[in-house]
Design a protein around this motif. Structure first.
Motif, PDB file in Angstrom:
ATOM      1  N   ALA A   1       0.837  -1.199   0.000  1.00 28.79           N
ATOM      2  CA  ALA A   1       0.000   0.000   0.000  1.00 28.79           C
ATOM      3  C   ALA A   1       0.868   1.242   0.000  1.00 28.79           C
ATOM      4  O   ALA A   1       2.015   1.216   0.421  1.00 28.79           O
ATOM      5  N   ASP A   2       0.276   2.331  -0.480  1.00 27.34           N
ATOM      6  CA  ASP A   2       0.934   3.621  -0.358  1.00 27.34           C
ATOM      7  C   ASP A   2       0.022   4.546   0.449  1.00 27.34           C
ATOM      8  O   ASP A   2      -1.153   4.247   0.662  1.00 27.34           O
ATOM      9  N   LEU A   3       0.575   5.656   0.892  1.00 24.34           N
ATOM     10  CA  LEU A   3      -0.171   6.566   1.750  1.00 24.34           C
ATOM     11  C   LEU A   3      -1.406   7.117   1.046  1.00 24.34           C
ATOM     12  O   LEU A   3      -2.458   7.268   1.660  1.00 24.34           O
ATOM     13  N   GLY A   4      -1.311   7.380  -0.243  1.00 20.72           N
ATOM     14  CA  GLY A   4      -2.453   7.899  -0.998  1.00 20.72           C
ATOM     15  C   GLY A   4      -3.641   6.954  -0.982  1.00 20.72           C
ATOM     16  O   GLY A   4      -4.788   7.383  -0.855  1.00 20.72           O
ATOM     17  N   GLU A   5      -3.361   5.676  -1.104  1.00 23.37           N
ATOM     18  CA  GLU A   5      -4.424   4.675  -1.076  1.00 23.37           C
ATOM     19  C   GLU A   5      -5.108   4.643   0.289  1.00 23.37           C
ATOM     20  O   GLU A   5      -6.329   4.589   0.390  1.00 23.37           O
ATOM     21  N   VAL A   6      -4.320   4.701   1.353  1.00 22.15           N
ATOM     22  CA  VAL A   6      -4.875   4.695   2.705  1.00 22.15           C
ATOM     23  C   VAL A   6      -5.690   5.965   2.934  1.00 22.15           C
ATOM     24  O   VAL A   6      -6.808   5.910   3.461  1.00 22.15           O
ATOM     25  N   LEU A   7      -5.166   7.119   2.527  1.00 19.78           N
ATOM     26  CA  LEU A   7      -5.903   8.378   2.684  1.00 19.78           C
ATOM     27  C   LEU A   7      -7.225   8.348   1.925  1.00 19.78           C
ATOM     28  O   LEU A   7      -8.257   8.785   2.440  1.00 19.78           O
ATOM     29  N   ARG A   8      -7.202   7.849   0.717  1.00 21.11           N
ATOM     30  CA  ARG A   8      -8.407   7.808  -0.109  1.00 21.11           C
ATOM     31  C   ARG A   8      -9.497   6.935   0.522  1.00 21.11           C
ATOM     32  O   ARG A   8     -10.634   7.363   0.684  1.00 21.11           O
ATOM     33  N   LEU A   9      -9.134   5.720   0.900  1.00 24.22           N
ATOM     34  CA  LEU A   9     -10.147   4.809   1.433  1.00 24.22           C
ATOM     35  C   LEU A   9     -10.635   5.221   2.816  1.00 24.22           C
ATOM     36  O   LEU A   9     -11.826   5.121   3.115  1.00 24.22           O
ATOM     37  N   THR A  10      -9.740   5.707   3.681  1.00 26.54           N
ATOM     38  CA  THR A  10     -10.203   6.158   4.999  1.00 26.54           C
ATOM     39  C   THR A  10     -11.003   7.459   4.875  1.00 26.54           C
ATOM     40  O   THR A  10     -11.888   7.712   5.680  1.00 26.54           O
ATOM     41  N   GLY A  11     -10.710   8.253   3.856  1.00 26.56           N
ATOM     42  CA  GLY A  11     -11.505   9.457   3.605  1.00 26.56           C
ATOM     43  C   GLY A  11     -12.936   9.115   3.231  1.00 26.56           C
ATOM     44  O   GLY A  11     -13.892   9.710   3.744  1.00 26.56           O
ATOM     45  N   TYR A  12     -13.097   8.154   2.340  1.00 19.16           N
ATOM     46  CA  TYR A  12     -14.444   7.706   1.974  1.00 19.16           C
ATOM     47  C   TYR A  12     -15.178   7.111   3.180  1.00 19.16           C
ATOM     48  O   TYR A  12     -16.388   7.254   3.314  1.00 19.16           O
ATOM     49  N   ALA A  13     -14.433   6.461   4.045  1.00 18.13           N
ATOM     50  CA  ALA A  13     -15.049   5.836   5.217  1.00 18.13           C
ATOM     51  C   ALA A  13     -15.584   6.873   6.203  1.00 18.13           C
ATOM     52  O   ALA A  13     -16.394   6.537   7.062  1.00 18.13           O
ATOM     53  N   ARG A  14     -15.162   8.109   6.094  1.00 21.28           N
ATOM     54  CA  ARG A  14     -15.604   9.158   7.021  1.00 21.28           C
ATOM     55  C   ARG A  14     -16.953   9.766   6.640  1.00 21.28           C
ATOM     56  O   ARG A  14     -17.428  10.682   7.295  1.00 21.28           O
ATOM     57  N   VAL A  15     -17.570   9.273   5.585  1.00 17.48           N
ATOM     58  CA  VAL A  15     -18.808   9.865   5.087  1.00 17.48           C
ATOM     59  C   VAL A  15     -19.938   9.842   6.135  1.00 17.48           C
ATOM     60  O   VAL A  15     -20.780  10.731   6.158  1.00 17.48           O
ATOM     61  N   THR A  16     -19.949   8.863   7.014  1.00 20.44           N
ATOM     62  CA  THR A  16     -21.028   8.795   8.008  1.00 20.44           C
ATOM     63  C   THR A  16     -20.981   9.953   8.998  1.00 20.44           C
ATOM     64  O   THR A  16     -21.987  10.261   9.630  1.00 20.44           O
ATOM     65  N   ALA A  17     -19.841  10.622   9.118  1.00 23.90           N
ATOM     66  CA  ALA A  17     -19.744  11.780  10.010  1.00 23.90           C
ATOM     67  C   ALA A  17     -20.644  12.919   9.540  1.00 23.90           C
ATOM     68  O   ALA A  17     -20.991  13.802  10.327  1.00 23.90           O
ATOM     69  N   ALA A  18     -21.055  12.898   8.278  1.00 28.45           N
ATOM     70  CA  ALA A  18     -21.953  13.938   7.761  1.00 28.45           C
ATOM     71  C   ALA A  18     -23.294  13.941   8.501  1.00 28.45           C
ATOM     72  O   ALA A  18     -23.967  14.961   8.563  1.00 28.45           O
ATOM     73  N   LEU A  19     -23.658  12.810   9.074  1.00 28.41           N
ATOM     74  CA  LEU A  19     -24.919  12.752   9.822  1.00 28.41           C
ATOM     75  C   LEU A  19     -24.858  13.564  11.112  1.00 28.41           C
ATOM     76  O   LEU A  19     -25.862  13.751  11.776  1.00 28.41           O
TER      77      LEU A  19
ATOM     78  N   VAL B   1     -17.618   0.102  11.088  1.00 30.09           N
ATOM     79  CA  VAL B   1     -17.594  -1.024  10.147  1.00 30.09           C
ATOM     80  C   VAL B   1     -16.960  -0.597   8.822  1.00 30.09           C
ATOM     81  O   VAL B   1     -16.088  -1.289   8.279  1.00 30.09           O
ATOM     82  N   ILE B   2     -17.370   0.552   8.316  1.00 28.14           N
ATOM     83  CA  ILE B   2     -16.838   1.030   7.034  1.00 28.14           C
ATOM     84  C   ILE B   2     -15.345   1.328   7.153  1.00 28.14           C
ATOM     85  O   ILE B   2     -14.558   1.027   6.254  1.00 28.14           O
ATOM     86  N   TYR B   3     -14.931   1.909   8.275  1.00 22.78           N
ATOM     87  CA  TYR B   3     -13.530   2.240   8.497  1.00 22.78           C
ATOM     88  C   TYR B   3     -12.665   0.978   8.537  1.00 22.78           C
ATOM     89  O   TYR B   3     -11.582   0.935   7.956  1.00 22.78           O
TER      90      TYR B   3
ATOM     91  N   THR C   1      -4.940  -2.042  14.167  1.00 23.90           N
ATOM     92  CA  THR C   1      -4.503  -0.819  13.508  1.00 23.90           C
ATOM     93  C   THR C   1      -5.521   0.295  13.712  1.00 23.90           C
ATOM     94  O   THR C   1      -5.165   1.432  14.016  1.00 23.90           O
ATOM     95  N   ALA C   2      -6.795  -0.041  13.574  1.00 28.66           N
ATOM     96  CA  ALA C   2      -7.855   0.959  13.726  1.00 28.66           C
ATOM     97  C   ALA C   2      -7.927   1.503  15.146  1.00 28.66           C
ATOM     98  O   ALA C   2      -8.114   2.707  15.340  1.00 28.66           O
ATOM     99  N   MET C   3      -7.782   0.636  16.146  1.00 29.09           N
ATOM    100  CA  MET C   3      -7.869   1.096  17.533  1.00 29.09           C
ATOM    101  C   MET C   3      -6.781   2.124  17.846  1.00 29.09           C
ATOM    102  O   MET C   3      -7.056   3.153  18.465  1.00 29.09           O
ATOM    103  N   GLY C   4      -5.572   1.851  17.412  1.00 32.84           N
ATOM    104  CA  GLY C   4      -4.496   2.814  17.628  1.00 32.84           C
ATOM    105  C   GLY C   4      -4.751   4.121  16.894  1.00 32.84           C
ATOM    106  O   GLY C   4      -4.551   5.211  17.436  1.00 32.84           O
ATOM    107  N   SER C   5      -5.232   4.013  15.675  1.00 34.37           N
ATOM    108  CA  SER C   5      -5.519   5.202  14.882  1.00 34.37           C
ATOM    109  C   SER C   5      -6.642   6.030  15.504  1.00 34.37           C
ATOM    110  O   SER C   5      -6.560   7.258  15.562  1.00 34.37           O
TER     111      SER C   5
END
Length: 142
Positions: free
Chosen positions: A55-73, A96-98, A116-120
């Motif tokens: 993986a590269d950082l761009g891929e991680v940023l892109r997918l975790t960015g999309y996973a943040r969409v539920t925060a819009a609620l 779940v999405i994250y 990984t997610a818990m630390g993040s």
């Protein structure tokens, strides 16, 4: 863009707390997302990589960015009772999405993704909390 928009909507939901929340919350969300994604990248590629992790950082940023969409609620945060129920459900769905975003971006199994997610999340929560507390805004997970 998704992270900023979701943060903006969460900030609008908190404007009853402080008028400038709609500015501070998206900035805090962006900073927390970048720092958290970088941590995910480091842990997932250096500390506990799966044998097939490429993986590269761009891929991680892109997918975790999309996973943040539920925060819009978070835009519904100002509604008594219903606001926190919607926030709770959006938060659970966001988890779940994250996790799925971490699993796919780093090509890892569920236990590694959870670790990984818990630390993040702890790092992101700390960064966002400090920024919001500096500005005196009620704490919301964005």
């Amino acid at each position: 863009l998704i992270v900023a928009l979701a943060g903006l909507l969460s900030g609008i939901g908190l404007t009853g707390d402080r008028w400038y929340a709609f500015i501070v919350v998206p900035v805090a969300a962006l900073i927390g997302w970048v720092i958290g994604s970088y941590f995910i990248y480091l842990v997932g590629t250096r500390l506990i990589p799966a044998p097939n992790t490429k993986a590269d950082l761009g891929e991680v940023l892109r997918l975790t960015g999309y996973a943040r969409v539920t925060a819009a609620l978070g835009v519904f945060a100002f509604i008594p009772v219903l606001g926190w129920v919607i926030g709770l459900l959006a938060g659970l769905l966001g988890i779940v999405i994250y996790l799925k975003a971490i699993m796919h971006s780093l090509e890892m199994d569920i236990p590694r993704a959870i670790g990984t997610a818990m630390g993040s999340w702890l790092i992101q929560l700390g960064v966002i909390a400090v920024i919001l507390l500096i500005f005196g805004i009620g704490f919301a997970i964005v």
